[in-house]
Design a protein around this motif. Structure first.
Motif, PDB file in Angstrom:
ATOM      1  N   VAL A   1      51.376  70.092  14.267  1.00 25.97           N
ATOM      2  CA  VAL A   1      50.946  70.048  13.067  1.00 25.97           C
ATOM      3  C   VAL A   1      51.799  68.937  12.357  1.00 25.97           C
ATOM      4  CG1 VAL A   1      50.488  70.961  10.626  1.00 25.97           C
ATOM      5  CG2 VAL A   1      49.965  72.249  12.610  1.00 25.97           C
ATOM      6  N   ILE A   2      51.509  68.162  11.602  1.00 20.35           N
ATOM      7  CA  ILE A   2      52.297  67.041  10.990  1.00 20.35           C
ATOM      8  C   ILE A   2      51.632  67.101   9.540  1.00 20.35           C
ATOM      9  CG2 ILE A   2      52.681  64.875  10.432  1.00 20.35           C
ATOM     10  CD1 ILE A   2      52.297  64.125  13.469  1.00 20.35           C
ATOM     11  N   ARG A   3      52.588  67.595   8.523  1.00 26.92           N
ATOM     12  CA  ARG A   3      52.179  67.679   7.160  1.00 26.92           C
ATOM     13  C   ARG A   3      52.784  66.852   6.307  1.00 26.92           C
ATOM     14  NH1 ARG A   3      54.625  73.745   5.959  1.00 26.92           N
ATOM     15  NH2 ARG A   3      53.117  73.458   4.176  1.00 26.92           N
ATOM     16  N   ILE A   4      52.050  66.577   5.230  1.00 27.26           N
ATOM     17  CA  ILE A   4      52.391  65.683   4.186  1.00 27.26           C
ATOM     18  C   ILE A   4      52.790  66.316   2.793  1.00 27.26           C
ATOM     19  CG2 ILE A   4      51.660  63.484   2.863  1.00 27.26           C
ATOM     20  CD1 ILE A   4      49.597  63.115   5.049  1.00 27.26           C
ATOM     21  N   SER A   5      53.854  65.909   2.379  1.00 26.76           N
ATOM     22  CA  SER A   5      54.365  66.613   1.187  1.00 26.76           C
ATOM     23  C   SER A   5      53.952  65.764   0.111  1.00 26.76           C
ATOM     24  CB  SER A   5      56.172  66.740   1.213  1.00 26.76           C
ATOM     25  OG  SER A   5      56.619  65.396   1.071  1.00 26.76           O
ATOM     26  N   GLY A   6      54.072  66.576  -1.233  1.00 29.39           N
ATOM     27  CA  GLY A   6      53.547  65.898  -2.334  1.00 29.39           C
ATOM     28  C   GLY A   6      54.435  64.672  -2.637  1.00 29.39           C
ATOM     29  N   GLU A   7      55.767  64.547  -2.478  1.00 28.96           N
ATOM     30  CA  GLU A   7      56.606  63.616  -2.739  1.00 28.96           C
ATOM     31  C   GLU A   7      56.371  62.573  -1.641  1.00 28.96           C
ATOM     32  OE1 GLU A   7      59.509  61.432  -4.539  1.00 28.96           O
ATOM     33  OE2 GLU A   7      58.582  63.352  -5.293  1.00 28.96           O
ATOM     34  N   GLU A   8      56.048  62.747  -0.557  1.00 28.22           N
ATOM     35  CA  GLU A   8      55.811  61.620   0.501  1.00 28.22           C
ATOM     36  C   GLU A   8      54.351  61.008  -0.002  1.00 28.22           C
ATOM     37  OE1 GLU A   8      55.075  61.611   5.334  1.00 28.22           O
ATOM     38  OE2 GLU A   8      55.263  63.492   4.285  1.00 28.22           O
ATOM     39  N   PHE A   9      53.527  61.873  -0.330  1.00 32.18           N
ATOM     40  CA  PHE A   9      52.140  61.163  -0.839  1.00 32.18           C
ATOM     41  C   PHE A   9      52.587  59.972  -1.792  1.00 32.18           C
ATOM     42  CE2 PHE A   9      48.687  61.363  -3.426  1.00 32.18           C
ATOM     43  CZ  PHE A   9      47.943  60.419  -3.074  1.00 32.18           C
ATOM     44  N   ARG A  10      53.302  60.499  -2.833  1.00 31.91           N
ATOM     45  CA  ARG A  10      53.580  59.827  -4.216  1.00 31.91           C
ATOM     46  C   ARG A  10      54.226  58.615  -3.990  1.00 31.91           C
ATOM     47  NH1 ARG A  10      53.929  64.908  -6.200  1.00 31.91           N
ATOM     48  NH2 ARG A  10      56.139  65.106  -5.816  1.00 31.91           N
ATOM     49  N   THR A  11      55.177  58.869  -2.733  1.00 26.25           N
ATOM     50  CA  THR A  11      56.116  57.396  -2.461  1.00 26.25           C
ATOM     51  C   THR A  11      55.517  56.436  -1.801  1.00 26.25           C
ATOM     52  OG1 THR A  11      58.016  58.929  -2.331  1.00 26.25           O
ATOM     53  CG2 THR A  11      58.206  56.756  -1.216  1.00 26.25           C
ATOM     54  N   TRP A  12      54.515  57.043  -0.946  1.00 27.04           N
ATOM     55  CA  TRP A  12      53.780  56.360  -0.168  1.00 27.04           C
ATOM     56  C   TRP A  12      52.569  55.310  -0.840  1.00 27.04           C
ATOM     57  CZ3 TRP A  12      48.259  56.020   0.696  1.00 27.04           C
ATOM     58  CH2 TRP A  12      47.813  55.111   1.485  1.00 27.04           C
ATOM     59  N   TYR A  13      51.964  56.221  -2.024  1.00 29.31           N
ATOM     60  CA  TYR A  13      50.934  55.685  -3.055  1.00 29.31           C
ATOM     61  C   TYR A  13      51.664  54.539  -3.691  1.00 29.31           C
ATOM     62  CZ  TYR A  13      47.299  55.493  -6.418  1.00 29.31           C
ATOM     63  OH  TYR A  13      46.134  54.983  -7.350  1.00 29.31           O
ATOM     64  N   ALA A  14      52.674  54.823  -4.514  1.00 26.39           N
ATOM     65  CA  ALA A  14      53.562  53.814  -5.162  1.00 26.39           C
ATOM     66  C   ALA A  14      53.599  52.383  -4.086  1.00 26.39           C
ATOM     67  CB  ALA A  14      54.802  54.466  -5.737  1.00 26.39           C
ATOM     68  N   GLY A  15      54.212  52.768  -3.093  1.00 24.02           N
ATOM     69  CA  GLY A  15      54.552  51.430  -2.346  1.00 24.02           C
ATOM     70  C   GLY A  15      53.217  50.752  -1.960  1.00 24.02           C
ATOM     71  N   GLN A  16      51.938  51.347  -1.844  1.00 24.37           N
ATOM     72  CA  GLN A  16      50.647  50.560  -1.642  1.00 24.37           C
ATOM     73  C   GLN A  16      50.444  50.032  -2.721  1.00 24.37           C
ATOM     74  OE1 GLN A  16      48.647  50.782   1.201  1.00 24.37           O
ATOM     75  NE2 GLN A  16      50.502  51.434   1.916  1.00 24.37           N
ATOM     76  N   LEU A  17      50.515  50.518  -4.001  1.00 22.29           N
ATOM     77  CA  LEU A  17      50.202  49.758  -5.388  1.00 22.29           C
ATOM     78  C   LEU A  17      51.352  48.387  -5.582  1.00 22.29           C
ATOM     79  CD1 LEU A  17      50.095  52.920  -7.899  1.00 22.29           C
ATOM     80  CD2 LEU A  17      48.086  51.256  -6.634  1.00 22.29           C
ATOM     81  N   ARG A  18      52.616  48.619  -5.129  1.00 20.88           N
ATOM     82  CA  ARG A  18      53.525  47.462  -5.329  1.00 20.88           C
ATOM     83  C   ARG A  18      53.080  46.555  -4.124  1.00 20.88           C
ATOM     84  NH1 ARG A  18      57.277  51.774  -5.783  1.00 20.88           N
ATOM     85  NH2 ARG A  18      57.816  51.437  -3.704  1.00 20.88           N
ATOM     86  N   GLY A  19      52.648  47.058  -3.122  1.00 21.55           N
ATOM     87  CA  GLY A  19      52.213  45.882  -2.081  1.00 21.55           C
ATOM     88  C   GLY A  19      51.137  45.109  -2.709  1.00 21.55           C
ATOM     89  N   GLY A  20      50.002  45.885  -3.200  1.00 21.56           N
ATOM     90  CA  GLY A  20      48.827  45.228  -3.766  1.00 21.56           C
ATOM     91  C   GLY A  20      49.070  44.017  -4.788  1.00 21.56           C
ATOM     92  N   LYS A  21      50.077  44.584  -5.498  1.00 22.03           N
ATOM     93  CA  LYS A  21      50.656  43.616  -6.764  1.00 22.03           C
ATOM     94  C   LYS A  21      51.114  42.103  -6.178  1.00 22.03           C
ATOM     95  CE  LYS A  21      51.098  47.177 -10.149  1.00 22.03           C
ATOM     96  NZ  LYS A  21      52.195  47.685 -11.176  1.00 22.03           N
ATOM     97  N   ARG A  22      52.087  42.404  -5.135  1.00 19.10           N
ATOM     98  CA  ARG A  22      52.672  41.420  -4.443  1.00 19.10           C
ATOM     99  C   ARG A  22      51.642  40.217  -3.682  1.00 19.10           C
ATOM    100  NH1 ARG A  22      56.681  45.060  -3.135  1.00 19.10           N
ATOM    101  NH2 ARG A  22      55.798  45.540  -0.903  1.00 19.10           N
TER     102      ARG A  22
END
Length: 707
Positions: free
Chosen positions: A596-617
C-alpha cells in the motif's frame, strides 16, 4: 458569592437526669480534645462548632422532641436568654439542646457549676485524697507522671476507676463520682478542651419535625422538607456537615444518599464537607467522636466515580475527590490527566482527544511503579488502575490503537453517537492502511490518484472541499459518489455504492482510478464490510434528522414497554458492522501484506499547489512568445510601408488599386491607436460595408448622396 455552612444533626434523649454528664473526646493524631455533654447530640454539635464556623444548625427530631410553644423557625442563638438552671426539667428536648449550645457559644456551663457545688468542701477533700492514692498506683501502671494536664487522661486510661475509688473511700456514690469527673474536667488544661473555633453572632438554629412510617423508615415528605430547609435563603453554595448519631443507619444512609445526589448535580450548589457519628459507651469514662464517616463517604464517592468512569467515561467524581485531598503524586496526576482527555473526547465526540487520552493511559500503565505509596488513596487508585486496565483491554496493551477494539469498547459502554463517529472517522484509514481497499501500489498508480483527486477537488463545491483533508478518508467515504450508479432512485444507496466500489472500481474506469484489495478473491467479505460501513452513515443521518414525535400525547395510549425504534436501528447497524469487520480482519491476517502506498493530506496539498504554480508559468511563457511575435510582425509592416512610399515616388504610375490597399492596411494599423469605444464604432461601420469597400470611398459616396 454568598456561602452558607449548615450543620444537620438529630436529637437523642438526654435522659431523666439532666445533670448526668457524659464526656467525649476527639483524637487528632494523638492530641485529645474533650468536651462534656448532657446528650450525645450536644457532643457532636460541640465538636463541629470547635472545627468549623457554622451559620445554621438544623435539628431533626420526632414530635415528642418539642413542645407546641417552641419556636421551630430559625432563631439567632444569641437571643436565647434563659441561661438558668431553674425549670430546665420543663424544657423540651429541642429547647434544652438549644439552651446548652447557646451556653457553649458563650463559653459558660451553668449545669456544670451546679455539679461542682453539689458536694460539701470536707467531702471534696476526702475524695481528692483517695484520688491521689489511685494516681500514685496509676503512675506505676501507665509510666506517666500525673499532673493537672494528665489527670483527666488517667481517668480514661483506667476503666475500673470508679471501683478503685469505692475501694479507697467508703460510701463513694455516683453523685460524688460525677463531682470528681466535673472537677477534673474543669481543671483540665484549656488546650485539651473543645472551644468555638470562630464566634458567629448570627448563628441560627431551627427544628424540623420528622415522623416515622410503619416500617420505621424516614418518610419521603420528611426528606423533601429537610432538603428545603437546607436550601433556605437560597445561598450560592452550601457547605453541609452532618452528625448522624441519633437518626439510625438506614435513615442516615438515605439522607446521605439524597444530599450526595444533590451535591453531584450540574449546579454543584451543595457540598458535603463533614460526616461524624457520636456514640455513648457506658463502660468507658469518655466516648470517642468518630469523624471517619467522611472518609468512608469519600471512599464510597470515589468508588461511585470509578464506576461512572468505567461505564460512561466521566472523570468528574474521581478528579474532584483527588484534588480535595491536596496530595502530590505525579503518577496519579498523569492517570487523571489521561482519564480527563478520555472524558473530554467522549463529551466532544472528538476522536483525537479520545485517542490522546488512551495513549497517555498506555504510558502511565507501562511505566515502572514507584515504591513510595500513599495511605488509603494509593491503594484505592491502584485498584482503579487495575480496573481500568481490565476494562480497556487491548486498547492499553497494543502499541497501536485498534479501530475495531475502540468501536467495541464504545459500543459496550452504550456510547452510540461516539461509536458512529469512531466508525466513520477512523475505520476508513484502517481500510486503506491494511490493504482492504486502497488506491496506489506504485508510483504510477500514485500519480493517477493525485490527478484524480485534483479533478474531484476542482469539481467539488467549495463547502465540500473539507472532505479532501485526508485522501484515505475521502477515498473510502466519498470517492465515486457523484456517479449516477451510486445514487439509485430506489433509495438503496449504501448497497449500490458498495457494489460500485467493489465490482466496478477494480477494473479500469473512465472517471476514476482503479482500486486494489488483498481480498480480491473474497469480494463478498469486502462487499459486506463496505455496505455495512455506508449503512452506518445512512442510519446516523436518519436518527439525527428523525421526525418529531406526535405533538399531542395521550397517556392512556402510551406503551411504556415499547422500545425506541431509532435506537434499535442504530444498535443493529453497529453490530452488523462489527461482525463484518471482524470477518474481514480474520481474512486479512491470512494473506500477505499489501504494498500500500498512501497519500497524506499535506502531500496532496503540496502537489496540488505545485501543479497550480506550474500552470501559471506555462501561461506566462506562452504570453511572452505571442508578444515577441507581434513585435516582429509590426516591424516588418513598417519596413514594407516605407518601401512602398519610396516606390511610389519613383513610380508615379502605381495603380489606384494598390494605393487603396495600402490605405486599408494603414487604416487597420492605425485603428489600434484609437480608443476602444471608437474602435468598436469603426468595426460596426466596417461590417456594414460591402466586401472590398473602403472607409474613404464610402464616406465620399455618402457625401455625394447628401449633395
Amino acid at each position: 458569592m454568598r456561602e452558607k455552612s449548615v450543620l444537620l444533626t438529630t436529637l437523642g434523649s438526654s435522659g431523666d437526669d439532666r445533670l448526668d454528664y457524659q464526656y467525649f473526646y476527639y483524637d487528632d493524631h494523638g492530641h485529645l480534645s474533650y468536651c462534656n455533654s448532657l446528650s450525645v447530640a450536644e457532643a457532636g454539635t460541640k465538636y463541629i462548632l470547635s472545627q468549623k464556623n457554622i451559620d445554621e444548625i438544623i435539628v431533626l427530631g420526632s414530635g415528642a422532641s418539642y413542645n407546641p410553644e417552641d419556636a421551630l423557625r430559625p432563631q439567632v442563638l444569641r437571643n436565647f436568654e434563659d441561661y438558668s438552671a431553674e425549670g430546665i426539667e420543663n424544657l423540651s428536648e429541642y429547647s434544652f439542646f438549644r439552651y446548652r449550645i447557646a451556653q457553649f457559644m458563650e463559653d459558660i456551663d451553668v449545669e456544670g457549676a451546679d455539679v461542682l457545688e453539689s458536694i460539701k468542701p470536707d467531702r471534696q477533700k476526702e475524695i481528692m485524697e483517695a484520688f491521689r492514692k489511685i494516681c500514685e498506683q496509676g503512675e506505676g501502671i501507665t509510666g506517666q507522671h500525673v499532673t493537672r494536664k494528665r489527670a483527666f487522661h488517667l481517668l480514661n486510661r483506667i476503666p475500673e476507676f470508679q471501683t478503685l475509688m469505692e475501694q479507697q473511700l467508703s460510701g463513694f456514690s455516683d453523685q460524688e463520682m460525677r463531682w470528681l469527673m466535673m472537677y477534673l474536667f474543669a481543671r483540665l488544661d484549656p488546650s485539651f478542651k473543645m472551644h468555638v473555633s470562630e464566634y458567629n453572632e448570627k448563628i441560627q438554629m431551627c427544628f424540623v419535625p420528622i415522623a416515622r412510617a410503619k416500617d420505621s423508615m424516614l418518610p419521603l415528605d420528611n426528606i423533601l422538607e429537610i432538603v428545603k430547609t437546607v436550601y433556605s435563603d437560597d445561598p450560592d453554595h452550601i457547605h453541609l456537615y452532618m452528625d448522624m448519631q441519633g437518626i439510625g443507619s438506614a435513615d442516615g444512609f438515605t439522607l446521605i444518599s439524597v444530599f450526595s445526589m444533590i451535591a453531584n448535580d450540574v449546579t454543584r450548589q451543595i457540598s458535603i464537607r463533614g460526616l461524624i457519628t457520636t456514640h455513648s459507651l457506658p463502660s468507658s469514662f469518655a466516648s470517642p467522636i468518630d469523624d471517619q464517616e467522611m472518609k468512608r463517604y469519600d471512599i464510597n464517592l470515589l468508588v461511585a466515580g470509578m464506576n461512572t468512569f468505567l461505564k460512561y467515561g466521566k472523570v468528574d467524581l474521581i478528579r474532584d475527590y483527588w484534588y480535595s485531598r491536596h496530595i502530590d503524586h505525579p503518577r496519579i496526576e498523569l492517570l487523571l490527566y489521561g482519564m480527563q482527555n478520555v472524558s473530554d473526547g467522549i463529551s466532544l465526540c472528538d476522536l483525537a482527544n479520545l485517542e490522546y487520552g488512551i495513549r497517555i493511559l498506555q504510558k502511565v500503565f507501562s511505566a515502572p511503579g514507584t515504591d513510595h505509596q500513599l495511605e488509603l488513596e494509593s491503594n484505592i487508585f491502584r485498584l482503579i488502575s487495575r480496573t481500568i486496565q481490565m476494562d480497556y483491554g487491548k486498547l492499553l496493551t497494543e502499541e497501536k490503537i485498534s479501530g475495531l477494539e475502540l468501536v467495541k469498547w464504545a459500543y459496550r459502554k452504550k456510547l452510540y453517537q461516539q461509536t458512529l463517529t469512531i466508525i466513520e472517522s477512523k475505520i476508513p484509514l484502517e481500510i486503506v492502511e491494511k490493504g482492504i481497499l486502497y488506491y496506489a501500489r506504485d508510483d504510477e498508480s500514485r500519480l493517477h490518484m493525485l490527478q484524480s483527486l485534483r479533478l474531484c477537488y476542482e469539481k467539488a463545491h467549495p463547502a465540500q472541499r473539507w472532505t479532501f483533508k485526508d485522501p484515505d478518508h475521502y477515498f473510502i467515504k466519498f470517492y465515486g459518489r457523484s456517479l449516477p450508479r451510486a445514487n439509485p432512485s430506489n433509495g438503496e444507496r449504501s448497497h449500490a455504492y458498495a457494489i460500485l466500489r467493489v465490482m466496478e472500481l477494480f477494473e479500469d474506469h473512465d472517471d476514476f482510478v482503479r482500486a486494489y484489495s488483498v481480498l480480491d478473491g473474497k469480494r463478498h467479505l469486502l462487499l459486506r464490510l463496505m455496505e455495512s460501513y455506508y449503512h452506518i452513515g445512512e442510519v446516523r443521518n436518519a436518527v439525527n434528522h428523525a421526525e418529531e414525535k406526535a405533538p399531542v400525547i395521550s397517556l392512556e395510549n402510551i406503551n411504556v414497554r415499547s422500545e425506541n425504534k431509532d435506537l434499535l436501528l442504530m444498535q443493529k447497524a453497529i453490530e452488523n458492522f462489527i461482525h463484518a469487520y471482524e470477518e474481514v480482519l480474520k481474512a486479512v491476517d491470512q494473506v500477505p501484506e499489501a504494498p500500500v502506498i498512501r497519500i497524506s493530506g499535506e502531500e496532496f496539498r503540496t502537489w496540488y499547489a505545485g501543479q497550480l504554480r506550474g500552470g501559471k508559468r506555462k501561461r506566462r511563457g506562452a504570453g511572452s512568445r505571442n508578444t515577441e511575435q507581434s513585435r516582429n510582425t509590426d516591424g516588418s509592416e513598417e519596413r514594407t510601408e516605407a518601401s512602398a512610399r519610396d516606390e511610389k515616388q519613383k513610380r508615379p504610375e502605381t495603380s489606384a488599386q494598390n494605393e487603396t490597399q495600402n490605405q486599408t492596411d494603414t487604416s487597420a494599423r492605425d485603428e489600434t491607436q484609437v480608443p476602444a469605444p471608437a474602435r468598436r464604432k469603426r468595426r460596426r461601420r466596417r461590417k456594414k460595408r460591402a466586401p472590398g469597400e473602403t472607409e474613404s470611398s464610402t464616406g465620399r459616396e455618402s457625401a455625394e448622396d447628401s449633395e
